[in-house]
Design a protein around this motif. Structure first.
Motif, PDB file in Angstrom:
ATOM      1  N   LEU A 129       5.006   0.291   8.201  1.00 43.38           N
ATOM      2  CA  LEU A 129       4.731   0.121   6.775  1.00 43.38           C
ATOM      3  C   LEU A 129       5.902   0.608   5.929  1.00 43.38           C
ATOM      4  O   LEU A 129       6.420   1.694   6.161  1.00 43.38           O
ATOM      5  CB  LEU A 129       3.478   0.924   6.370  1.00 43.38           C
ATOM      6  CG  LEU A 129       2.153   0.548   7.007  1.00 43.38           C
ATOM      7  CD1 LEU A 129       1.051   1.468   6.498  1.00 43.38           C
ATOM      8  CD2 LEU A 129       1.804  -0.897   6.731  1.00 43.38           C
ATOM      9  N   THR A 130       6.286  -0.193   4.954  1.00 47.01           N
ATOM     10  CA  THR A 130       7.263   0.273   3.981  1.00 47.01           C
ATOM     11  C   THR A 130       6.535   1.175   2.991  1.00 47.01           C
ATOM     12  O   THR A 130       5.289   1.220   2.967  1.00 47.01           O
ATOM     13  CB  THR A 130       7.892  -0.908   3.207  1.00 47.01           C
ATOM     14  OG1 THR A 130       6.855  -1.529   2.427  1.00 47.01           O
ATOM     15  CG2 THR A 130       8.550  -1.919   4.142  1.00 47.01           C
ATOM     16  N   SER A 132       6.271   0.643  -0.114  1.00 47.37           N
ATOM     17  CA  SER A 132       5.526  -0.276  -0.964  1.00 47.37           C
ATOM     18  C   SER A 132       4.235  -0.742  -0.269  1.00 47.37           C
ATOM     19  O   SER A 132       3.176  -0.812  -0.889  1.00 47.37           O
ATOM     20  CB  SER A 132       6.410  -1.472  -1.319  1.00 47.37           C
ATOM     21  OG  SER A 132       5.685  -2.437  -2.030  1.00 47.37           O
ATOM     22  N   ASP A 133       4.341  -1.072   1.024  1.00 50.80           N
ATOM     23  CA  ASP A 133       3.155  -1.460   1.801  1.00 50.80           C
ATOM     24  C   ASP A 133       2.117  -0.342   1.786  1.00 50.80           C
ATOM     25  O   ASP A 133       0.925  -0.583   1.607  1.00 50.80           O
ATOM     26  CB  ASP A 133       3.514  -1.727   3.271  1.00 50.80           C
ATOM     27  CG  ASP A 133       4.358  -2.966   3.492  1.00 50.80           C
ATOM     28  OD1 ASP A 133       4.372  -3.854   2.621  1.00 50.80           O
ATOM     29  OD2 ASP A 133       5.012  -3.030   4.557  1.00 50.80           O
ATOM     30  N   GLN A 136       0.356  -0.053  -1.543  1.00 49.73           N
ATOM     31  CA  GLN A 136      -0.590  -1.153  -1.721  1.00 49.73           C
ATOM     32  C   GLN A 136      -1.831  -0.933  -0.856  1.00 49.73           C
ATOM     33  O   GLN A 136      -2.964  -1.106  -1.326  1.00 49.73           O
ATOM     34  CB  GLN A 136       0.070  -2.486  -1.367  1.00 49.73           C
ATOM     35  CG  GLN A 136      -0.850  -3.675  -1.549  1.00 49.73           C
ATOM     36  CD  GLN A 136      -0.200  -4.995  -1.167  1.00 49.73           C
ATOM     37  OE1 GLN A 136       0.836  -5.032  -0.518  1.00 49.73           O
ATOM     38  NE2 GLN A 136      -0.823  -6.081  -1.569  1.00 49.73           N
ATOM     39  N   LEU A 137      -1.640  -0.531   0.389  1.00 50.59           N
ATOM     40  CA  LEU A 137      -2.767  -0.278   1.276  1.00 50.59           C
ATOM     41  C   LEU A 137      -3.651   0.839   0.725  1.00 50.59           C
ATOM     42  O   LEU A 137      -4.874   0.720   0.672  1.00 50.59           O
ATOM     43  CB  LEU A 137      -2.271   0.079   2.679  1.00 50.59           C
ATOM     44  CG  LEU A 137      -3.332   0.472   3.699  1.00 50.59           C
ATOM     45  CD1 LEU A 137      -4.334  -0.659   3.917  1.00 50.59           C
ATOM     46  CD2 LEU A 137      -2.673   0.879   5.008  1.00 50.59           C
TER      47      LEU A 137
END
Length: 145
Positions: A129-130, A132-133, A136-137
């Motif tokens: 996961l970045t 940003s990911d 968002q998650l």
């Protein structure tokens, strides 16, 4: 990268059901990985959480306070603390003014164990996961709850 459809060889009626089942499946995957990680240290992920809470508080806490701060609200938190107590990782302190109140404190042995455990043990679980990911998650999971 994983694909729950392939992992459990199943099709889903819609993406909302797929997402829900993916959360449950992923939670179990994380629990399994964490259990394997903590096994050599002789504790469970829930016991680690209790030790982390006590170390972070930097003072004895009531049992109820510990239960409220746990990531996984466990009905057997007292049993988990009994096991930590028998390993001398925590100790119970009776309240002098009210016998019904018990405070829990991490011992030096408990602090030493936490120091042995890598601070980035969860990094392997989220390596794909970045930032940003991950945001968002987290936002989506908050929205779901």
């Amino acid at each position: 990268m994983g694909d729950i459809s392939k992992d459990i060889n199943s099709k889903f009626p819609n993406n909302r059901i797929k997402a829900l089942l993916n959360i449950i499946y992923t939670a179990n995957w994380i629990n399994s990985k964490q259990s394997m990680f903590f096994r050599p240290f002789g504790i469970s992920p829930q016991q680690y959480n209790i030790l982390r809470i006590l170390k972070g508080a930097n003072q004895p806490l009531k049992v109820q306070t510990i239960k409220e701060r746990m990531l996984e609200r466990s009905p057997n938190a007292t049993r988990l603390m009994d096991k930590l107590c028998s390993k001398n990782l925590i100790e119970r302190l009776n309240c002098e003014t009210d016998r019904r109140i018990v405070h829990i404190q991490i011992t030096n042995k408990g602090k030493q164990l936490l120091n042995k455990i890598s601070k980035d043990f969860n990094e392997d679980l989220i390596k794909n996961l970045t930032e940003s990911d991950a945001k968002q998650l987290s936002d989506l999971l908050d929205k779901m709850r």
